[in-house]
Design a protein around this motif. Structure first.
Motif, mmCIF file in Angstrom:
data_model
loop_
_atom_site.group_PDB
_atom_site.id
_atom_site.type_symbol
_atom_site.label_atom_id
_atom_site.label_comp_id
_atom_site.label_asym_id
_atom_site.label_seq_id
_atom_site.Cartn_x
_atom_site.Cartn_y
_atom_site.Cartn_z
ATOM 1 N N MET A 1 32.059 99.191 45.650
ATOM 2 C CA MET A 1 31.958 100.545 45.108
ATOM 3 C C MET A 1 31.199 100.588 43.796
ATOM 4 O O MET A 1 30.478 101.507 43.501
ATOM 5 N N LEU A 2 31.400 99.534 42.989
ATOM 6 C CA LEU A 2 30.750 99.474 41.680
ATOM 7 C C LEU A 2 30.353 98.034 41.405
ATOM 8 O O LEU A 2 31.119 97.106 41.659
ATOM 9 N N GLN A 3 29.150 97.859 40.869
ATOM 10 C CA GLN A 3 28.657 96.519 40.599
ATOM 11 C C GLN A 3 27.949 96.500 39.246
ATOM 12 O O GLN A 3 27.243 97.445 38.888
ATOM 13 N N THR A 4 28.158 95.425 38.496
ATOM 14 C CA THR A 4 27.394 95.225 37.262
ATOM 15 C C THR A 4 26.485 94.012 37.460
ATOM 16 O O THR A 4 26.912 92.996 38.027
ATOM 17 N N VAL A 5 25.263 94.138 36.987
ATOM 18 C CA VAL A 5 24.279 93.061 37.141
ATOM 19 C C VAL A 5 23.764 92.657 35.763
ATOM 20 O O VAL A 5 23.110 93.458 35.071
ATOM 21 N N ASP A 6 24.106 91.425 35.356
ATOM 22 C CA ASP A 6 23.643 90.873 34.059
ATOM 23 C C ASP A 6 23.871 91.848 32.903
ATOM 24 O O ASP A 6 23.008 92.032 32.033
ATOM 25 N N LEU A 7 25.029 92.468 32.872
ATOM 26 C CA LEU A 7 25.322 93.485 31.860
ATOM 27 C C LEU A 7 25.559 92.834 30.499
ATOM 28 O O LEU A 7 26.394 91.944 30.353
ATOM 29 N N THR A 8 24.829 93.306 29.511
ATOM 30 C CA THR A 8 24.904 92.738 28.159
ATOM 31 C C THR A 8 24.993 93.872 27.135
ATOM 32 O O THR A 8 24.339 94.898 27.281
ATOM 33 N N LYS A 9 25.805 93.664 26.088
ATOM 34 C CA LYS A 9 25.888 94.630 24.997
ATOM 35 C C LYS A 9 25.935 93.889 23.665
ATOM 36 O O LYS A 9 26.781 93.018 23.443
ATOM 37 N N ARG A 10 24.984 94.254 22.795
ATOM 38 C CA ARG A 10 24.942 93.690 21.448
ATOM 39 C C ARG A 10 24.974 94.813 20.421
ATOM 40 O O ARG A 10 24.446 95.889 20.654
ATOM 41 N N PHE A 11 25.574 94.532 19.285
ATOM 42 C CA PHE A 11 25.497 95.415 18.125
ATOM 43 C C PHE A 11 24.874 94.590 17.005
ATOM 44 O O PHE A 11 25.534 93.746 16.401
ATOM 45 N N GLY A 12 23.572 94.814 16.753
ATOM 46 C CA GLY A 12 22.878 93.982 15.780
ATOM 47 C C GLY A 12 22.871 92.543 16.265
ATOM 48 O O GLY A 12 22.477 92.242 17.389
ATOM 49 N N GLY A 13 23.363 91.633 15.433
ATOM 50 C CA GLY A 13 23.410 90.228 15.825
ATOM 51 C C GLY A 13 24.672 89.852 16.567
ATOM 52 O O GLY A 13 24.827 88.718 17.018
ATOM 53 N N ARG A 14 25.603 90.802 16.706
ATOM 54 C CA ARG A 14 26.878 90.491 17.347
ATOM 55 C C ARG A 14 26.821 90.770 18.840
ATOM 56 O O ARG A 14 26.446 91.859 19.266
ATOM 57 N N VAL A 15 27.202 89.782 19.639
ATOM 58 C CA VAL A 15 27.229 89.934 21.098
ATOM 59 C C VAL A 15 28.662 90.238 21.526
ATOM 60 O O VAL A 15 29.573 89.446 21.274
ATOM 61 N N LEU A 16 28.870 91.402 22.160
ATOM 62 C CA LEU A 16 30.195 91.713 22.704
ATOM 63 C C LEU A 16 30.401 90.997 24.032
ATOM 64 O O LEU A 16 31.430 90.357 24.260
ATOM 65 N N PHE A 17 29.429 91.138 24.931
ATOM 66 C CA PHE A 17 29.463 90.428 26.211
ATOM 67 C C PHE A 17 28.035 90.327 26.719
ATOM 68 O O PHE A 17 27.170 91.121 26.351
ATOM 69 N N GLU A 18 27.795 89.319 27.555
ATOM 70 C CA GLU A 18 26.435 89.140 28.067
ATOM 71 C C GLU A 18 26.460 88.602 29.490
ATOM 72 O O GLU A 18 27.336 87.836 29.882
ATOM 73 N N ASN A 19 25.466 89.096 30.261
ATOM 74 C CA ASN A 19 25.262 88.657 31.649
ATOM 75 C C ASN A 19 26.548 88.748 32.479
ATOM 76 O O ASN A 19 26.915 87.811 33.187
ATOM 77 N N VAL A 20 27.213 89.905 32.354
ATOM 78 C CA VAL A 20 28.443 90.126 33.129
ATOM 79 C C VAL A 20 28.072 90.605 34.528
ATOM 80 O O VAL A 20 27.397 91.623 34.695
ATOM 81 N N ASN A 21 28.516 89.856 35.536
ATOM 82 C CA ASN A 21 28.256 90.208 36.936
ATOM 83 C C ASN A 21 29.590 90.380 37.655
ATOM 84 O O ASN A 21 30.345 89.421 37.820
ATOM 85 N N LEU A 22 29.876 91.614 38.026
ATOM 86 C CA LEU A 22 31.136 91.936 38.704
ATOM 87 C C LEU A 22 30.858 92.805 39.924
ATOM 88 O O LEU A 22 29.908 93.601 39.920
ATOM 89 N N LYS A 23 31.696 92.659 40.927
ATOM 90 C CA LYS A 23 31.652 93.559 42.076
ATOM 91 C C LYS A 23 33.067 94.082 42.287
ATOM 92 O O LYS A 23 33.976 93.319 42.633
ATOM 93 N N LEU A 24 33.255 95.377 42.024
ATOM 94 C CA LEU A 24 34.580 95.984 42.095
ATOM 95 C C LEU A 24 34.713 96.770 43.404
ATOM 96 O O LEU A 24 33.887 97.626 43.711
ATOM 97 N N ASP A 25 35.775 96.471 44.149
ATOM 98 C CA ASP A 25 35.914 96.980 45.510
ATOM 99 C C ASP A 25 36.909 98.126 45.606
ATOM 100 O O ASP A 25 37.804 98.276 44.766
ATOM 101 N N ALA A 26 36.764 98.909 46.670
ATOM 102 C CA ALA A 26 37.711 99.990 46.972
ATOM 103 C C ALA A 26 39.084 99.396 47.257
ATOM 104 O O ALA A 26 39.201 98.301 47.805
ATOM 105 N N GLY A 27 40.115 100.133 46.854
ATOM 106 C CA GLY A 27 41.474 99.678 47.104
ATOM 107 C C GLY A 27 41.998 98.690 46.086
ATOM 108 O O GLY A 27 43.146 98.247 46.174
ATOM 109 N N LYS A 28 41.156 98.322 45.107
ATOM 110 C CA LYS A 28 41.584 97.398 44.058
ATOM 111 C C LYS A 28 41.664 98.131 42.728
ATOM 112 O O LYS A 28 40.811 98.945 42.409
#
Length: 535
Positions: A1-28
């Motif tokens: 139902m929902l997928q993230t591909v290499d999701l990255t978030k930075r604020f300036g030099g600070r990395v919150l998360f990087e290259n997040v790959n998830l596949k979220l399914d129905a019923g979960k």
């Protein structure tokens, strides 16, 4: 139902998360956990389309409805309560309101008006094929404690906690395929949380929820998304399943890390001793290559740190703890308490529960003489009692330009310096952090400061009003253990079931009609008691 591909978030030099790959399914149903400041809310905003990632993409299945719990409780002040819920399906809301306007003002001899009414009717059928939107809104609101006669009142007439309930109804009403909920249990009482749990367990799509309520997570989620080390790892099971597995894994990693560190030390010693020896140079080079292959970063334990809360009492309570006799209190024409009589015996650990607005904070303030006195009646402390207080508005009270160390020391000038620093350290304020200014710390850090103060005071009767606000799961678990192990008395206002289960041996519930239910026993026994009473 929902997928993230290499999701990255930075604020300036600070990395919150990087290259997040998830596949979220129905019923979960996914519980998103992580330390305060790790980036949970930011991640949720990104997948909900409310904020842009630094890089990567989000893929959502075609035609799926997305629901996001609103956080602005004052966004619908001019709406009726029912209309605010209906707005959860904006397409249906717009069509209904335009229809109402055309029926009131339209010229029915005009073909364009009639054509438009036909188009609007088709939209209504597509969005509400059973013509039941008003019945469903009425049912949701009544289940949340809003009687039918209140549904046409304006949102501006509601207190903040009730506005939040309406926002919950708003996001649940359209039955979205994908649901994003950030702290949905905030401002909800125990009964409203139980209702929400049942609603979410019936959700057929997928869901991501952030919550610091452990009981809620255990009840609702089927999977955990753990945000740690700048990535998100998926785990099958609820929070307790994850917690047990995570701790076992951490122990294994610590053992493996210790083994590798020892091996690293031996290799370094060998290289240092023999690298200058020609006959041993070949072996030293071989050891150097072994050392380079040791990947210690792969054996990181969790970045979370668990606080160590310990409440000690300077003296034991004697035969008398606290007594309220015929206490009455009203504000203008609203009677909060009338002839309230309660006796707290040594050893009582009380969970004070009830809907928002029934007087729990008022009772705590009167007990602690915190700017409120009863209109009549008496509040008597035992001669040996030394109370310690955690007020609900802690974040407003802790202010100034002092350092954390200076602020805590100001509450006990005679305390040993090491004890002050120890109380701060237990709440995860390390050496350098203790020199930070009070004005620069967050709400969660102010709550941890108040707990540091209570540890330093060593009172024998603790009164805590909503202490879990702003605390993360690790701190709440530590608080529950501390209250359980504490030898003195406790009165704690909370809606957190796991915290109540951890410490309470007596439940006092204040009902909206002013009735007081005083039950000797834990919450599980109390739930059975009121269940039997209803039957």
């Amino acid at each position: 139902m929902l997928q993230t591909v290499d999701l990255t978030k930075r604020f300036g030099g600070r990395v919150l998360f990087e290259n997040v790959n998830l596949k979220l399914d129905a019923g979960k149903r996914y519980g998103l956990i992580g330390a305060n400041g790790a980036g949970k809310s930011t991640f949720l905003k990104i997948v909900a389309g409310e904020e842009e990632p630094t890089s990567g993409e989000i893929i959502i299945g075609s035609g799926l409805k997305v629901g996001v719990l609103g956080q602005n409780q004052f966004a619908f002040e001019d709406f009726t309560i029912a209309d605010a819920v209906l707005y959860g399906n904006k397409r249906l809301y717009d069509a209904i309101k335009e229809k109402e306007r055309l029926y009131m003002e339209g010229n029915f001899d005009d073909d364009k008006v009639n054509e438009r009414l036909g188009e609007l009717e088709m939209i209504c059928v597509e969005e509400d094929p059973m013509y039941e939107y008003d019945v469903r809104i009425k049912k949701i609101l009544e289940e949340l404690g809003f009687p039918e006669e209140q549904h046409t009142e304006l949102m501006s007439s509601l207190p903040s906690a009730d506005k939040f309930k309406v926002l919950l109804a708003q996001v649940l009403f359209p039955k979205p395929d994908i649901l994003f909920l950030d702290e949905p249990t905030n401002n909800l009482d125990i009964h409203a949380i139980a209702w929400l749990e049942e609603q979410l367990k019936r959700h057929e799509g997928t869901m991501i929820v952030i919550s610091h309520d452990r009981h809620f997570l255990n009840s609702v989620v089927t999977h955990i998304l753990d945000l740690d080390f700048k990535t998100i790892r998926e785990f099958t099971g609820n929070y307790d399943d994850w917690y047990i597995a995570s701790n076992l894994l951490q122990k294994q990693r610590e053992m493996e890390r210790a083994k590798k560190l020892k091996e690293k030390e031996q290799l370094e010693n060998f290289i240092r001793r023999f690298s200058a020896n020609a006959s041993k140079a070949k072996q030293a080079t071989s050891r150097q290559k072994q050392l380079e292959k040791l990947d210690l970063s792969a054996l990181q334990t969790s970045s979370r740190r668990d606080p160590s809360i310990v409440f000690r009492q300077r003296r034991e309570i004697g035969k008398e703890a606290l007594e309220l006799e015929n206490v009455s209190k009203k504000f203008d024409d609203h009677v909060v308490f009338e002839n309230l009589t309660l006796k707290f015996n040594p050893g009582d650990k009380v969970a004070l529960i009830g809907p928002n607005g029934v007087g729990k904070t008022t009772l705590c303030k009167m007990i602690m003489d915190d700017g409120l006195k009863p209109d009549s009646g008496e509040i008597r402390w035992g001669a040996t009692v030394e109370p310690s207080y955690f007020p609900q508005d802690t974040t407003d009270r802790i202010k100034g330009t002092e350092t954390l160390y200076e602020w805590l020391r100001s509450h006990d000038r005679e305390a040993d310096i090491s004890e002050i620093r120890n109380c701060l350290g237990r709440m995860l304020f390390s050496g350098e952090e203790q020199e930070k200014s009070i004005e620069k710390i967050s709400g969660g850090e102010k709550h941890r400061m108040m707990l540091s103060k209570m540890m330093l005071e060593q009172g024998n009767f603790l009164v805590l009003d909503e202490p879990t606000n702003h605390l993360d799961l690790e701190a709440i678990i530590a608080l529950g253990e501390a209250l359980y192990n504490f030898k003195g008395n406790v009165i704690c206002v909370t809606h957190d079931r796991e915290l109540i289960d951890a410490f309470a041996n007596r439940i006092i519930e204040i009902k909206p009609n002013g009735e007081i239910v005083d039950f000797k026993g834990n919450y599980e026994e109390y739930a059975e008691f009121i269940g039997e009473a209803k039957n």
